[in-house]
Design a protein around this motif. Structure first.
Motif, mmCIF file in Angstrom:
data_model
loop_
_atom_site.group_PDB
_atom_site.id
_atom_site.type_symbol
_atom_site.label_atom_id
_atom_site.label_comp_id
_atom_site.label_asym_id
_atom_site.label_seq_id
_atom_site.Cartn_x
_atom_site.Cartn_y
_atom_site.Cartn_z
ATOM 1 N N UNK A 13 53.312 -2.393 -39.470
ATOM 2 C CA UNK A 13 52.406 -1.832 -38.465
ATOM 3 C C UNK A 13 51.315 -0.933 -39.056
ATOM 4 N N UNK A 14 51.618 -0.079 -40.044
ATOM 5 C CA UNK A 14 50.539 0.767 -40.586
ATOM 6 C C UNK A 14 49.423 -0.025 -41.289
ATOM 7 N N UNK A 15 49.691 -1.264 -41.678
ATOM 8 C CA UNK A 15 48.693 -2.073 -42.378
ATOM 9 C C UNK A 15 47.822 -2.907 -41.436
ATOM 10 N N UNK A 16 48.158 -2.921 -40.145
ATOM 11 C CA UNK A 16 47.392 -3.728 -39.195
ATOM 12 C C UNK A 16 45.940 -3.269 -39.091
ATOM 13 N N UNK A 17 45.702 -1.978 -39.279
ATOM 14 C CA UNK A 17 44.332 -1.462 -39.192
ATOM 15 C C UNK A 17 43.429 -2.101 -40.256
ATOM 16 N N UNK A 18 43.975 -2.425 -41.407
ATOM 17 C CA UNK A 18 43.184 -3.074 -42.451
ATOM 18 C C UNK A 18 43.161 -4.594 -42.295
ATOM 19 N N UNK A 19 44.188 -5.156 -41.664
ATOM 20 C CA UNK A 19 44.331 -6.622 -41.591
ATOM 21 C C UNK A 19 43.542 -7.242 -40.427
ATOM 22 N N UNK A 20 43.579 -6.602 -39.262
ATOM 23 C CA UNK A 20 42.962 -7.194 -38.077
ATOM 24 C C UNK A 20 41.438 -7.130 -38.160
ATOM 25 N N UNK A 21 40.788 -8.217 -37.756
ATOM 26 C CA UNK A 21 39.334 -8.350 -37.894
ATOM 27 C C UNK A 21 38.544 -7.569 -36.847
ATOM 28 N N UNK A 22 39.106 -7.372 -35.663
ATOM 29 C CA UNK A 22 38.327 -6.819 -34.561
ATOM 30 C C UNK A 22 38.748 -5.398 -34.212
ATOM 31 N N UNK A 23 37.775 -4.481 -34.057
ATOM 32 C CA UNK A 23 38.094 -3.083 -33.729
ATOM 33 C C UNK A 23 38.934 -2.934 -32.464
ATOM 34 N N UNK A 24 38.654 -3.731 -31.437
ATOM 35 C CA UNK A 24 39.411 -3.585 -30.193
ATOM 36 C C UNK A 24 40.871 -4.004 -30.377
ATOM 37 N N UNK A 25 41.142 -4.970 -31.262
ATOM 38 C CA UNK A 25 42.528 -5.364 -31.535
ATOM 39 C C UNK A 25 43.220 -4.331 -32.426
ATOM 40 N N UNK A 26 42.469 -3.674 -33.315
ATOM 41 C CA UNK A 26 43.049 -2.586 -34.107
ATOM 42 C C UNK A 26 43.463 -1.443 -33.182
ATOM 43 N N UNK A 27 42.664 -1.172 -32.157
ATOM 44 C CA UNK A 27 43.013 -0.144 -31.172
ATOM 45 C C UNK A 27 44.289 -0.528 -30.423
ATOM 46 N N UNK A 28 44.410 -1.782 -30.037
ATOM 47 C CA UNK A 28 45.613 -2.272 -29.349
ATOM 48 C C UNK A 28 46.836 -2.108 -30.259
ATOM 49 N N UNK A 29 46.696 -2.437 -31.543
ATOM 50 C CA UNK A 29 47.813 -2.309 -32.491
ATOM 51 C C UNK A 29 48.222 -0.841 -32.664
ATOM 52 N N UNK A 30 47.237 0.070 -32.691
ATOM 53 C CA UNK A 30 47.565 1.503 -32.783
ATOM 54 C C UNK A 30 48.325 1.955 -31.536
ATOM 55 N N UNK A 31 47.904 1.475 -30.369
ATOM 56 C CA UNK A 31 48.600 1.800 -29.119
ATOM 57 C C UNK A 31 50.033 1.275 -29.157
ATOM 58 N N UNK A 32 50.222 0.081 -29.710
ATOM 59 C CA UNK A 32 51.573 -0.485 -29.832
ATOM 60 C C UNK A 32 52.449 0.410 -30.707
ATOM 61 N N UNK A 33 51.893 0.909 -31.805
ATOM 62 C CA UNK A 33 52.648 1.795 -32.698
ATOM 63 C C UNK A 33 53.065 3.072 -31.982
ATOM 64 N N UNK A 34 52.156 3.635 -31.195
ATOM 65 C CA UNK A 34 52.470 4.851 -30.433
ATOM 66 C C UNK A 34 53.578 4.559 -29.424
ATOM 67 N N UNK A 35 53.484 3.445 -28.734
ATOM 68 C CA UNK A 35 54.509 3.081 -27.742
ATOM 69 C C UNK A 35 55.871 2.899 -28.394
ATOM 70 N N UNK A 36 55.893 2.302 -29.606
ATOM 71 C CA UNK A 36 57.167 2.113 -30.296
ATOM 72 C C UNK A 36 57.769 3.458 -30.704
ATOM 73 N N UNK A 37 56.944 4.369 -31.170
ATOM 74 C CA UNK A 37 57.432 5.704 -31.538
ATOM 75 C C UNK A 37 57.994 6.430 -30.326
ATOM 76 N N UNK A 38 57.307 6.293 -29.190
ATOM 77 C CA UNK A 38 57.750 6.960 -27.967
ATOM 78 C C UNK A 38 59.089 6.413 -27.467
#
Length: 144
Positions: free
Chosen positions: A117-142
């Motif tokens: 999950x921490x590497x998705x920010x570098x892997x995903x091509x689109x900023x809006x999908x990187x934002x979605x992946x960050x939200x997923x990480x926050x939800x998993x932590x919660x």
């Protein structure tokens, strides 16, 4: 013209660190772009049903929805027509399957990979999908 799709991030938590399944597609210029799996709703499918189906078709991984992650909307042109697309994203927990693009009926996915999950920010091509992946990480932590 309006289009609606659904997809998201399916996460495997069975190892030391959570990882998400992402797919590679060729863009219109022929370059590889890594992105979240997604696709059009079929017949009377709900966005949730379409997300589960599309993710399994494009990644080979079955999942169970944990949370909604939001909707992305954007405009693009194809064959001289303006299209307004809405994509509903969900966080799914992997429940089975194996990474494979063989179930993709449209053959859009040319590769699939598990990415920490921490590497998705570098892997995903689109900023809006990187934002979605960050939200997923926050939800998993919660929910941990």
């Amino acid at each position: 013209m309006e289009e609606t799709s659904a997809g998201g991030l399916v996460v495997d938590r069975s190892g030391e660190a959570p990882r998400g399944a992402v797919i590679a597609r060729l863009n219109r210029a022929g370059r590889v772009e890594w992105c979240l799996p997604k696709g059009h709703l079929e017949l009377d499918e709900t966005p949730e049903q379409a997300a589960v189906r599309e993710i399994e078709e494009e990644t080979g991984i079955r999942g169970r929805i944990l949370h909604g992650l939001g909707t992305i909307d954007y405009w693009f042109s194809v064959e001289g027509k303006r299209v307004h697309k809405h994509v509903h994203h969900y966080l799914l927990l992997a429940t089975g399957g194996q990474l494979s693009t063989e179930g993709d009926p449209d053959h859009e996915a040319i590769d699939v990979a598990w990415v920490p999950l921490p590497e998705l920010d570098q892997k995903l091509a689109f900023p809006n999908e990187r934002r979605i992946a960050r939200e997923a990480s926050v939800r998993l932590l919660d929910s941990a």
